[in-house]
Design a protein around this motif. Sequence first.
Motif, short mmCIF file in Angstrom:
data_model
loop_
_atom_site.label_atom_id
_atom_site.label_comp_id
_atom_site.label_asym_id
_atom_site.label_seq_id
_atom_site.Cartn_x
_atom_site.Cartn_y
_atom_site.Cartn_z
N VAL A 71 0.82 -1.22 0.00
CA VAL A 71 0.00 0.00 0.00
C VAL A 71 0.85 1.28 0.00
CG1 VAL A 71 -1.79 1.28 1.25
CG2 VAL A 71 -1.97 -1.19 1.01
N PRO A 72 1.88 1.40 0.87
CA PRO A 72 2.64 2.66 0.89
C PRO A 72 3.26 3.00 -0.46
CG PRO A 72 3.29 1.28 2.74
CD PRO A 72 2.37 0.46 1.90
N LYS A 73 3.78 1.99 -1.13
CA LYS A 73 4.46 2.25 -2.40
C LYS A 73 3.46 2.63 -3.50
CE LYS A 73 8.27 0.31 -4.95
NZ LYS A 73 9.47 -0.43 -4.56
N VAL A 74 2.36 1.91 -3.57
CA VAL A 74 1.35 2.20 -4.61
C VAL A 74 0.75 3.60 -4.38
CG1 VAL A 74 -0.92 1.55 -5.48
CG2 VAL A 74 0.79 -0.20 -5.06
N LEU A 75 0.44 3.91 -3.12
CA LEU A 75 -0.16 5.22 -2.86
C LEU A 75 0.84 6.35 -3.11
CD1 LEU A 75 -2.50 4.68 0.25
CD2 LEU A 75 -3.04 4.54 -2.17
N ALA A 76 2.13 6.08 -2.84
CA ALA A 76 3.15 7.11 -3.12
C ALA A 76 3.20 7.39 -4.63
CB ALA A 76 4.51 6.64 -2.62
N ASP A 77 3.08 6.36 -5.44
CA ASP A 77 3.10 6.58 -6.89
C ASP A 77 1.85 7.34 -7.36
OD1 ASP A 77 5.56 5.53 -7.41
OD2 ASP A 77 4.82 3.49 -7.70
N VAL A 78 0.71 7.00 -6.76
CA VAL A 78 -0.54 7.71 -7.13
C VAL A 78 -0.42 9.18 -6.72
CG1 VAL A 78 -3.04 7.85 -6.78
CG2 VAL A 78 -1.94 5.62 -6.96
N ARG A 79 0.21 9.43 -5.59
CA ARG A 79 0.41 10.83 -5.14
C ARG A 79 1.23 11.61 -6.16
NH1 ARG A 79 1.12 8.84 -0.06
NH2 ARG A 79 3.39 8.85 -0.07
N VAL A 80 2.34 11.03 -6.60
CA VAL A 80 3.19 11.72 -7.58
C VAL A 80 2.39 11.98 -8.86
CG1 VAL A 80 5.27 11.57 -8.99
CG2 VAL A 80 5.32 10.78 -6.63
N ASP A 81 1.60 11.00 -9.28
CA ASP A 81 0.77 11.19 -10.48
C ASP A 81 -0.22 12.34 -10.27
OD1 ASP A 81 2.01 9.16 -11.80
OD2 ASP A 81 0.46 7.66 -11.39
N SER A 82 -0.72 12.47 -9.04
CA SER A 82 -1.72 13.54 -8.80
C SER A 82 -1.06 14.91 -8.87
CB SER A 82 -2.44 13.33 -7.45
OG SER A 82 -1.59 13.59 -6.36
N TYR A 83 0.19 15.05 -8.41
CA TYR A 83 0.87 16.35 -8.51
C TYR A 83 0.98 16.75 -9.98
CZ TYR A 83 2.60 14.86 -3.88
OH TYR A 83 2.70 14.39 -2.60
N HIS A 84 1.32 15.76 -10.78
CA HIS A 84 1.47 16.00 -12.22
C HIS A 84 0.12 16.35 -12.85
CE1 HIS A 84 2.01 14.62 -16.44
NE2 HIS A 84 3.20 15.15 -16.29
N ALA A 85 -0.90 15.58 -12.48
CA ALA A 85 -2.22 15.74 -13.12
C ALA A 85 -2.87 17.09 -12.81
CB ALA A 85 -3.16 14.62 -12.68
N PHE A 86 -2.62 17.62 -11.60
CA PHE A 86 -3.34 18.84 -11.19
C PHE A 86 -2.49 20.11 -11.32
CE2 PHE A 86 -5.36 15.51 -8.38
CZ PHE A 86 -6.39 15.27 -9.28
N ALA A 87 -1.30 19.98 -11.89
CA ALA A 87 -0.41 21.15 -11.99
C ALA A 87 -1.05 22.25 -12.83
CB ALA A 87 0.91 20.74 -12.62
N TRP A 88 -0.77 23.48 -12.43
CA TRP A 88 -1.28 24.64 -13.18
C TRP A 88 -0.13 25.58 -13.47
CZ3 TRP A 88 -1.25 29.89 -12.85
CH2 TRP A 88 -2.14 30.59 -13.68
N PRO A 89 0.02 26.10 -14.69
CA PRO A 89 -0.71 25.68 -15.89
C PRO A 89 -0.23 24.30 -16.35
CG PRO A 89 0.98 27.33 -16.43
CD PRO A 89 0.99 27.20 -14.95
N ARG A 90 -1.05 23.66 -17.15
CA ARG A 90 -0.78 22.28 -17.56
C ARG A 90 0.58 22.14 -18.24
NH1 ARG A 90 -1.65 18.53 -15.59
NH2 ARG A 90 -1.60 17.17 -17.39
N ALA A 91 0.97 23.19 -18.97
CA ALA A 91 2.23 23.12 -19.73
C ALA A 91 3.43 22.86 -18.82
CB ALA A 91 2.43 24.43 -20.50
N PHE A 92 3.31 23.23 -17.53
CA PHE A 92 4.45 23.05 -16.62
C PHE A 92 4.40 21.72 -15.86
CE2 PHE A 92 5.11 27.93 -16.09
CZ PHE A 92 5.65 27.97 -17.38
#
Length: 354
Positions: free
Chosen positions: A60-81
Amino acid sequence: MTVCNSCRYCEGLCAVFPAMETRRSFADGDLTYLANLCHGCGACYVDCQFSPPHEFDVNVPKVLADVRVDSYHAFAWPRAFAPLFIHNGLAISVMCAASIALFLLWLVTGPDASVVTAVRTGPGSFYALIPHNTMAVMFGAVFFYAMIAIFMGARNFWRSMPPLALRTGIAPSIWQAMKDAGRLRYLDGGGAGCSATVGQVRDRRRMFHHLTFYGFMLCFAATSVGTLYHYLLGREAPYPWYDLPVLLGSLGGLGLLIGPLGLAVHNWSRDPILRPVKPGGMDAAFLTMLFLTSATGFALLLFRETAALGLTLAVHLGVVLALFLTLPYGKMVHGIYRFLALVRYAQERAAEHK
Ligand code: SF4
Ligand code: SF4
Protein backbone atom coordinates in the motif's frame (compact mmCIF):
# COMPACT_ATOMS: atom_id res chain seq x y z
CA MET A 1 -7.73 -1.32 -2.00
CA THR A 2 -10.21 -4.04 -2.85
CA VAL A 3 -8.04 -6.63 -1.07
CA CYS A 4 -7.61 -4.24 1.88
CA ASN A 5 -11.34 -3.59 2.00
CA SER A 6 -11.96 -7.31 2.46
CA CYS A 7 -9.17 -7.72 4.96
CA ARG A 8 -9.42 -4.53 7.09
CA TYR A 9 -6.62 -5.65 9.37
CA CYS A 10 -4.96 -2.19 9.23
CA GLU A 11 -7.97 -0.08 10.10
CA GLY A 12 -6.42 1.30 13.30
CA LEU A 13 -3.20 2.48 11.70
CA CYS A 14 -4.19 5.76 10.04
CA ALA A 15 -6.99 7.64 8.30
CA VAL A 16 -6.61 5.82 4.97
CA PHE A 17 -8.21 2.56 6.03
CA PRO A 18 -11.30 4.01 7.77
CA ALA A 19 -11.80 6.23 4.69
CA MET A 20 -11.40 3.23 2.40
CA GLU A 21 -13.96 1.21 4.37
CA THR A 22 -16.72 3.69 3.51
CA ARG A 23 -16.29 2.81 -0.20
CA ARG A 24 -17.24 -0.19 -2.26
CA SER A 25 -15.47 0.79 -5.44
CA PHE A 26 -12.46 2.96 -6.13
CA ALA A 27 -12.67 5.47 -8.93
CA ASP A 28 -9.68 7.69 -9.80
CA GLY A 29 -10.86 10.48 -7.48
CA ASP A 30 -11.14 8.04 -4.53
CA LEU A 31 -7.63 6.71 -5.09
CA THR A 32 -6.14 10.18 -5.42
CA TYR A 33 -7.88 11.20 -2.20
CA LEU A 34 -6.69 8.10 -0.32
CA ALA A 35 -3.17 8.49 -1.72
CA ASN A 36 -2.90 12.04 -0.44
CA LEU A 37 -4.37 11.02 2.91
CA CYS A 38 -1.53 8.50 3.31
CA HIS A 39 1.54 9.83 5.17
CA GLY A 40 3.80 7.03 3.91
CA CYS A 41 4.67 5.71 7.39
CA GLY A 42 5.09 2.16 6.03
CA ALA A 43 3.27 0.51 8.94
CA CYS A 44 0.66 -1.18 6.75
CA TYR A 45 3.38 -2.82 4.66
CA VAL A 46 5.13 -4.17 7.75
CA ASP A 47 1.86 -5.46 9.21
CA CYS A 48 0.46 -6.92 6.00
CA GLN A 49 0.16 -10.68 5.62
CA PHE A 50 -0.31 -10.25 1.85
CA SER A 51 2.87 -8.25 1.17
CA PRO A 52 5.66 -9.85 -0.93
CA PRO A 53 6.54 -12.68 -1.26
CA HIS A 54 2.80 -13.38 -0.99
CA GLU A 55 1.31 -13.70 -4.46
CA PHE A 56 -1.12 -10.79 -3.84
CA ASP A 57 1.97 -8.54 -3.68
CA VAL A 58 0.17 -5.90 -1.58
CA ASN A 59 2.35 -2.83 -0.94
CA VAL A 60 0.00 0.00 0.00
CA PRO A 61 2.64 2.66 0.89
CA LYS A 62 4.46 2.25 -2.40
CA VAL A 63 1.35 2.20 -4.61
CA LEU A 64 -0.16 5.22 -2.86
CA ALA A 65 3.15 7.11 -3.12
CA ASP A 66 3.10 6.58 -6.89
CA VAL A 67 -0.54 7.71 -7.13
CA ARG A 68 0.41 10.83 -5.14
CA VAL A 69 3.19 11.72 -7.58
CA ASP A 70 0.77 11.19 -10.48
CA SER A 71 -1.72 13.54 -8.80
CA TYR A 72 0.87 16.35 -8.51
CA HIS A 73 1.47 16.00 -12.22
CA ALA A 74 -2.22 15.74 -13.12
CA PHE A 75 -3.34 18.84 -11.19
CA ALA A 76 -0.41 21.15 -11.99
CA TRP A 77 -1.28 24.64 -13.18
CA PRO A 78 -0.71 25.68 -15.89
CA ARG A 79 -0.78 22.28 -17.56
CA ALA A 80 2.23 23.12 -19.73
CA PHE A 81 4.45 23.05 -16.62
CA ALA A 82 3.26 19.62 -15.44
CA PRO A 83 6.36 17.87 -16.92
CA LEU A 84 8.46 19.73 -14.32
CA PHE A 85 7.29 17.08 -11.86
CA ILE A 86 8.78 14.25 -13.91
CA HIS A 87 12.45 15.28 -13.87
CA ASN A 88 11.97 17.42 -10.82
CA GLY A 89 15.48 17.24 -9.40
CA LEU A 90 17.03 18.29 -12.70
CA ALA A 91 14.48 21.07 -13.30
CA ILE A 92 14.96 22.59 -9.85
CA SER A 93 18.78 22.36 -10.06
CA VAL A 94 18.78 24.20 -13.41
CA MET A 95 16.42 26.87 -12.11
CA CYS A 96 18.49 27.36 -8.96
CA ALA A 97 21.76 27.71 -10.90
CA ALA A 98 20.09 30.14 -13.35
CA SER A 99 18.68 32.42 -10.66
CA ILE A 100 22.00 32.55 -8.74
CA ALA A 101 23.72 33.42 -12.03
CA LEU A 102 21.11 36.15 -12.63
CA PHE A 103 21.90 37.92 -9.36
CA LEU A 104 25.66 37.54 -9.80
CA LEU A 105 25.37 38.97 -13.32
CA TRP A 106 23.24 41.81 -12.01
CA LEU A 107 25.98 42.76 -9.56
CA VAL A 108 29.02 42.46 -11.82
CA THR A 109 27.42 44.21 -14.81
CA GLY A 110 26.23 47.18 -12.72
CA PRO A 111 27.61 50.69 -13.27
CA ASP A 112 30.34 50.10 -10.68
CA ALA A 113 31.40 46.48 -10.23
CA SER A 114 33.76 47.40 -7.40
CA VAL A 115 30.77 47.87 -5.05
CA VAL A 116 30.38 44.09 -5.13
CA THR A 117 33.52 43.58 -3.04
CA ALA A 118 33.29 46.79 -1.02
CA VAL A 119 32.81 46.40 2.72
CA ARG A 120 29.51 47.91 3.83
CA THR A 121 27.88 47.90 7.21
CA GLY A 122 24.73 49.19 8.87
CA PRO A 123 21.13 49.60 7.72
CA GLY A 124 20.64 49.73 3.95
CA SER A 125 23.91 47.93 3.08
CA PHE A 126 21.99 45.22 1.14
CA TYR A 127 20.13 47.82 -0.89
CA ALA A 128 23.31 49.55 -2.00
CA LEU A 129 23.89 46.38 -4.04
CA ILE A 130 20.34 45.61 -5.15
CA PRO A 131 17.71 48.35 -4.64
CA HIS A 132 14.92 47.47 -2.23
CA ASN A 133 12.18 48.23 -4.74
CA THR A 134 13.78 45.90 -7.30
CA MET A 135 13.89 43.09 -4.75
CA ALA A 136 10.33 43.78 -3.58
CA VAL A 137 8.88 43.78 -7.11
CA MET A 138 10.84 40.71 -8.24
CA PHE A 139 10.14 38.56 -5.17
CA GLY A 140 6.60 39.87 -4.80
CA ALA A 141 5.75 38.93 -8.40
CA VAL A 142 7.29 35.47 -8.14
CA PHE A 143 5.63 34.78 -4.77
CA PHE A 144 2.27 35.98 -6.09
CA TYR A 145 2.61 33.71 -9.13
CA ALA A 146 3.57 30.75 -6.91
CA MET A 147 0.51 31.32 -4.69
CA ILE A 148 -1.83 31.46 -7.73
CA ALA A 149 -0.31 28.29 -9.24
CA ILE A 150 -0.55 26.44 -5.90
CA PHE A 151 -4.13 27.63 -5.41
CA MET A 152 -5.17 26.46 -8.89
CA GLY A 153 -3.51 23.06 -8.38
CA ALA A 154 -5.24 22.72 -5.01
CA ARG A 155 -8.57 23.65 -6.59
CA ASN A 156 -8.08 20.96 -9.25
CA PHE A 157 -7.31 18.41 -6.54
CA TRP A 158 -10.30 19.42 -4.42
CA ARG A 159 -12.63 19.12 -7.39
CA SER A 160 -11.25 15.68 -8.27
CA MET A 161 -12.43 14.21 -4.96
CA PRO A 162 -15.84 12.53 -5.01
CA PRO A 163 -18.63 14.74 -3.63
CA LEU A 164 -19.86 14.19 -0.11
CA ALA A 165 -23.04 12.16 0.26
CA LEU A 166 -24.11 14.44 3.11
CA ARG A 167 -23.13 18.11 3.41
CA THR A 168 -21.28 19.15 6.56
CA GLY A 169 -19.91 22.46 7.81
CA ILE A 170 -16.45 23.21 6.46
CA ALA A 171 -15.06 25.27 9.38
CA PRO A 172 -14.93 22.44 12.00
CA SER A 173 -13.36 20.14 9.39
CA ILE A 174 -10.66 22.71 8.57
CA TRP A 175 -9.95 23.10 12.29
CA GLN A 176 -9.72 19.31 12.73
CA ALA A 177 -7.39 19.06 9.71
CA MET A 178 -5.20 21.83 11.13
CA LYS A 179 -4.84 19.91 14.38
CA ASP A 180 -4.10 16.62 12.60
CA ALA A 181 -1.60 18.22 10.20
CA GLY A 182 0.02 20.33 12.93
CA ARG A 183 1.05 17.27 14.91
CA LEU A 184 1.33 14.84 11.96
CA ARG A 185 -1.17 12.58 13.65
CA TYR A 186 -1.10 9.92 10.93
CA LEU A 187 2.66 9.65 10.61
CA ASP A 188 2.91 7.57 13.76
CA GLY A 189 2.19 4.17 12.24
CA GLY A 190 -0.74 3.63 14.56
CA GLY A 191 1.39 4.56 17.59
CA ALA A 192 4.55 2.55 16.91
CA GLY A 193 6.35 5.10 14.73
CA CYS A 194 7.50 5.34 11.13
CA SER A 195 9.00 2.25 9.48
CA ALA A 196 12.25 3.25 7.76
CA THR A 197 13.37 -0.32 7.35
CA VAL A 198 11.14 -3.34 7.47
CA GLY A 199 11.29 -4.60 11.04
CA GLN A 200 12.81 -1.36 12.38
CA VAL A 201 10.36 1.24 13.68
CA ARG A 202 11.43 4.79 14.55
CA ASP A 203 9.62 8.04 15.10
CA ARG A 204 12.42 10.35 13.90
CA ARG A 205 10.78 11.12 10.57
CA ARG A 206 7.99 12.91 12.37
CA MET A 207 10.51 14.91 14.44
CA PHE A 208 12.51 15.93 11.35
CA HIS A 209 9.30 16.82 9.52
CA HIS A 210 8.24 19.04 12.43
CA LEU A 211 11.63 20.77 12.43
CA THR A 212 11.33 21.39 8.69
CA PHE A 213 7.75 22.65 8.73
CA TYR A 214 8.01 24.86 11.79
CA GLY A 215 11.46 26.06 10.66
CA PHE A 216 9.91 27.14 7.36
CA MET A 217 7.08 28.93 9.19
CA LEU A 218 9.52 30.78 11.48
CA CYS A 219 11.56 31.93 8.46
CA PHE A 220 8.35 33.13 6.84
CA ALA A 221 7.49 34.99 10.07
CA ALA A 222 10.99 36.57 10.07
CA THR A 223 10.46 37.86 6.51
CA SER A 224 7.01 39.18 7.40
CA VAL A 225 8.32 41.02 10.48
CA GLY A 226 11.18 42.44 8.37
CA THR A 227 8.62 43.71 5.86
CA LEU A 228 6.61 45.38 8.63
CA TYR A 229 9.80 46.96 10.00
CA HIS A 230 10.60 48.35 6.57
CA TYR A 231 7.21 49.75 5.65
CA LEU A 232 5.70 50.61 9.02
CA LEU A 233 8.75 51.63 11.06
CA GLY A 234 11.02 52.77 8.25
CA ARG A 235 13.82 50.49 9.53
CA GLU A 236 16.03 48.99 6.82
CA ALA A 237 17.76 45.58 6.82
CA PRO A 238 20.18 44.22 7.87
CA TYR A 239 19.08 44.17 11.50
CA PRO A 240 21.26 43.47 14.55
CA TRP A 241 21.52 39.84 15.65
CA TYR A 242 19.24 40.42 18.68
CA ASP A 243 16.40 41.95 16.62
CA LEU A 244 13.20 39.95 16.07
CA PRO A 245 13.61 39.20 12.33
CA VAL A 246 17.12 37.81 12.91
CA LEU A 247 16.10 35.79 15.97
CA LEU A 248 13.07 34.29 14.21
CA GLY A 249 15.10 33.64 11.05
CA SER A 250 17.97 32.02 12.99
CA LEU A 251 15.63 29.77 14.96
CA GLY A 252 13.74 28.80 11.78
CA GLY A 253 17.02 28.42 9.91
CA LEU A 254 18.26 25.88 12.46
CA GLY A 255 15.09 23.88 11.88
CA LEU A 256 15.64 24.11 8.13
CA LEU A 257 19.19 22.79 8.50
CA ILE A 258 18.48 19.90 10.83
CA GLY A 259 15.02 18.88 9.53
CA PRO A 260 15.80 18.49 5.80
CA LEU A 261 19.13 16.81 6.59
CA GLY A 262 17.41 14.31 8.89
CA LEU A 263 14.66 13.64 6.35
CA ALA A 264 17.22 13.17 3.56
CA VAL A 265 19.18 10.64 5.65
CA HIS A 266 15.91 8.92 6.54
CA ASN A 267 14.85 8.73 2.87
CA TRP A 268 18.26 7.54 1.78
CA SER A 269 18.37 4.77 4.37
CA ARG A 270 14.77 3.75 3.78
CA ASP A 271 14.17 0.20 2.66
CA PRO A 272 13.84 0.27 -1.18
CA ILE A 273 10.69 -1.85 -0.90
CA LEU A 274 8.99 1.13 0.82
CA ARG A 275 10.20 3.80 -1.59
CA PRO A 276 7.99 5.10 -4.40
CA VAL A 277 8.89 4.00 -7.92
CA LYS A 278 8.56 7.50 -9.44
CA PRO A 279 10.23 10.04 -7.16
CA GLY A 280 11.91 11.98 -10.03
CA GLY A 281 14.34 13.41 -7.48
CA MET A 282 11.45 15.39 -5.99
CA ASP A 283 12.15 14.73 -2.31
CA ALA A 284 15.88 15.33 -2.61
CA ALA A 285 15.41 18.51 -4.67
CA PHE A 286 12.97 20.11 -2.23
CA LEU A 287 14.98 19.16 0.84
CA THR A 288 18.15 20.48 -0.80
CA MET A 289 16.46 23.80 -1.63
CA LEU A 290 15.25 24.22 1.95
CA PHE A 291 18.68 23.32 3.33
CA LEU A 292 20.42 25.73 0.93
CA THR A 293 17.98 28.54 1.76
CA SER A 294 18.95 28.24 5.40
CA ALA A 295 22.69 27.62 4.83
CA THR A 296 23.04 30.62 2.50
CA GLY A 297 20.99 32.74 4.93
CA PHE A 298 23.42 31.90 7.75
CA ALA A 299 26.38 32.61 5.41
CA LEU A 300 24.88 36.05 4.72
CA LEU A 301 24.45 36.65 8.46
CA LEU A 302 28.08 35.69 9.11
CA PHE A 303 29.69 37.57 6.21
CA ARG A 304 27.40 40.59 5.85
CA GLU A 305 30.03 42.97 7.24
CA THR A 306 32.87 41.69 5.07
CA ALA A 307 33.89 41.96 1.41
CA ALA A 308 31.94 38.71 0.80
CA LEU A 309 28.59 40.51 1.28
CA GLY A 310 27.94 40.83 -2.48
CA LEU A 311 28.63 37.18 -3.21
CA THR A 312 26.67 35.77 -0.27
CA LEU A 313 23.73 38.11 -0.93
CA ALA A 314 23.57 37.11 -4.62
CA VAL A 315 23.72 33.39 -3.80
CA HIS A 316 21.10 33.64 -1.04
CA LEU A 317 18.70 35.68 -3.18
CA GLY A 318 19.22 33.28 -6.09
CA VAL A 319 18.37 30.26 -3.95
CA VAL A 320 15.28 31.92 -2.44
CA LEU A 321 14.03 33.06 -5.85
CA ALA A 322 14.44 29.52 -7.22
CA LEU A 323 12.66 28.11 -4.16
CA PHE A 324 9.68 30.44 -4.73
CA LEU A 325 9.63 29.71 -8.47
CA THR A 326 9.61 25.96 -8.00
CA LEU A 327 7.20 25.80 -5.02
CA PRO A 328 4.18 24.92 -7.22
CA TYR A 329 6.13 22.27 -9.15
CA GLY A 330 7.84 20.29 -6.41
CA LYS A 331 7.32 18.43 -3.16
CA MET A 332 5.82 21.52 -1.49
CA VAL A 333 2.42 20.64 -2.99
CA HIS A 334 2.23 17.46 -0.90
CA GLY A 335 1.53 19.62 2.16
CA ILE A 336 -1.38 21.38 0.48
CA TYR A 337 -2.97 18.26 -1.02
CA ARG A 338 -2.56 16.28 2.20
CA PHE A 339 -4.16 19.08 4.20
CA LEU A 340 -7.13 19.15 1.80
CA ALA A 341 -7.43 15.36 2.02
CA LEU A 342 -7.50 15.70 5.83
CA VAL A 343 -10.27 18.30 5.53
CA ARG A 344 -12.27 15.91 3.35
CA TYR A 345 -11.64 13.06 5.81
CA ALA A 346 -12.88 15.22 8.69
CA GLN A 347 -15.98 16.09 6.63
CA GLU A 348 -16.65 12.41 5.94
CA ARG A 349 -16.29 11.54 9.62
CA ALA A 350 -18.64 14.36 10.57
CA ALA A 351 -21.18 13.19 7.97
CA GLU A 352 -21.04 9.64 9.41
CA HIS A 353 -22.00 10.97 12.83
CA LYS A 354 -24.90 13.05 11.58
S1 SF4 B 1 -2.36 -3.71 3.91
FE1 SF4 B 1 -2.53 -5.92 4.00
S2 SF4 B 1 -3.07 -6.40 6.13
FE2 SF4 B 1 -3.45 -4.20 5.79
S3 SF4 B 1 -5.63 -4.10 5.23
FE3 SF4 B 1 -4.44 -4.22 3.31
S4 SF4 B 1 -4.36 -6.39 2.84
FE4 SF4 B 1 -4.97 -6.23 4.98
S1 SF4 C 1 -0.26 6.32 6.45
FE1 SF4 C 1 1.06 4.53 6.87
S2 SF4 C 1 -0.38 2.92 7.51
FE2 SF4 C 1 -1.57 4.50 6.47
S3 SF4 C 1 -1.73 3.84 4.33
FE3 SF4 C 1 0.01 5.22 4.50
S4 SF4 C 1 1.76 3.90 4.84
FE4 SF4 C 1 -0.06 2.69 5.30
